[in-house]
Design an enzyme around this catalytic site. Structure first.
Site, short mmCIF file in Angstrom:
data_model
loop_
_atom_site.label_atom_id
_atom_site.label_comp_id
_atom_site.label_asym_id
_atom_site.label_seq_id
_atom_site.Cartn_x
_atom_site.Cartn_y
_atom_site.Cartn_z
N ASP A 42 9.66 29.54 25.33
CA ASP A 42 10.25 28.21 25.22
C ASP A 42 10.99 28.06 23.91
O ASP A 42 11.24 29.05 23.20
CB ASP A 42 9.19 27.12 25.44
CG ASP A 42 8.09 27.14 24.38
OD1 ASP A 42 8.29 27.74 23.30
OD2 ASP A 42 7.04 26.56 24.64
N LEU A 43 11.37 26.84 23.57
CA LEU A 43 12.26 26.65 22.42
C LEU A 43 11.58 26.94 21.10
O LEU A 43 12.25 26.97 20.06
CB LEU A 43 12.91 25.26 22.47
CG LEU A 43 12.05 24.06 22.88
CD1 LEU A 43 11.18 23.64 21.74
CD2 LEU A 43 12.96 22.96 23.35
#
Lengths: 135, 135, 135, 135
Positions: free
Chosen positions: D20-21
């Site tokens: 994810d980010l």
């Protein structure tokens, strides 16, 4: 500029969580398979998607065309094969096919178009292309 | 230090792609629901998970305990409710419950423990706690 | 046979777990958004994707073409709009566009082709089409 | 009734779309890894999760406890190891650990409790247990 080179294949097995309530792989998950195969191909050429991102160069998909020919089911084995082609000055095109194993049933044909960008603007993928031996 | 405040609820509807071949929501997707509810709760308190990450402060989940009491099916409506509690010097604990709507059937109970980290090391969540009014 | 009717829109907000390490929504997740909008549209017409599956009628996507025009980021609000068109005897075509809200920035344009199948064979979507008022 | 048998390991590589980010594997994806390892383990014992479902017997997870010790990053290799234990009359408990390869860094420890159900009601997992050689 338009040479096509047969160059890469990556094997997978369907995981149960990738199937939806129709009992077949959910359509979106084929994009995951295709993406993973592209990134592993790039790694095989010494090009890390993540390192490029950290250097400010992002490879962005601008267009995806996927023909779904036959569904994959739980635990099917399959291979993603790909070739790559340069299109114009900034676009790289991946042709990707998924075949079930071992019977080579054709599952998916896809054309994925990408560009290299810096700060959101397309740049020439010259260095990448050199590393991919496309010229 | 251990006060519990009833404070937040977020409504969802099950999307078909979140169901697996058993026809029910795949277990891992409940973690997605719980995470999204936590992040929206933080936003409601003026705390952006993404902004914090970009400032070098990452909120990391260190432990998840989930009781699955009853499955959700396609298109079920549900609400994720949460309370938050401080534990020791560095841990924040979220208690999260999922109830199906409108019948309030209890679907999931979860305890999610997190810490704030900088460069991978736990730090006091003091400023966060102030913003959350936990003291 | 080819009438296009502007008919449906569904609003979403990006969830953090849908973003990848580039900090933008992962390409495959747009297919999830598009699928969920199609299924909610069908429900709004009294057609349940899941009920159809349980009756032995499966709606299958045979082709997806997606133009990625601009990426969505964490917590962006957006709307998926769709129109539907009959093509030949067995194909239904969804034209779907994603616009960021509130600025209506064009994010994605997609054409999604589907067929109705029974036991894996295409059948006329006649009854569906009647319910969709396409004729 | 409580014997523990060291019995199974399955190797994976992190795929970029699973991050994810924050640049690390999203928490929910570890549940996917754990589930896939359990299902492949069952297959190695001649037990198909999907076939059981089609016969009306569903294996349902009732509780998950996961300790996140260290995050996995893009392209990390890792192994999921598992042991299994019977608890009471109806519960099977999987102890699962994820280790990064090749350095054997401990990434995740998990305890996953499941029951066998028919038409939503727990049943004795007797036949399963016999096939798993737990007695």
């Amino acid at each position: 500029m338009t040479e096509i080179i047969k160059m890469y294949g990556l094997e997978f097995v369907v995981r149960d969580y990738e199937c939806d309530l129709q009992g077949i792989v959910n359509n979106a998950n084929y994009q995951h398979y295709l993406e993973h195969a592209r990134h592993e191909f790039l790694i095989s050429k010494g090009i890390s998607f993540v390192d490029l991102h950290n250097e400010g160069l992002d490879l962005i998909v601008t267009k995806v065309e996927i023909d779904y020919k036959h569904p994959l089911k739980s635990r099917d084995k399959f291979i993603v094969r790909l070739t790559i082609q340069r299109e114009g000055n900034v676009r790289l095109v991946f042709f990707q096919d998924i075949y079930r194993l071992p019977d080579e049933k054709h599952i998916v044909h896809a054309k994925v178009t990408g560009v290299a960008t810096k700060k959101g603007r397309p740049v020439s993928p010259g260095d990448l292309v050199n590393r991919l031996n496309l010229e």
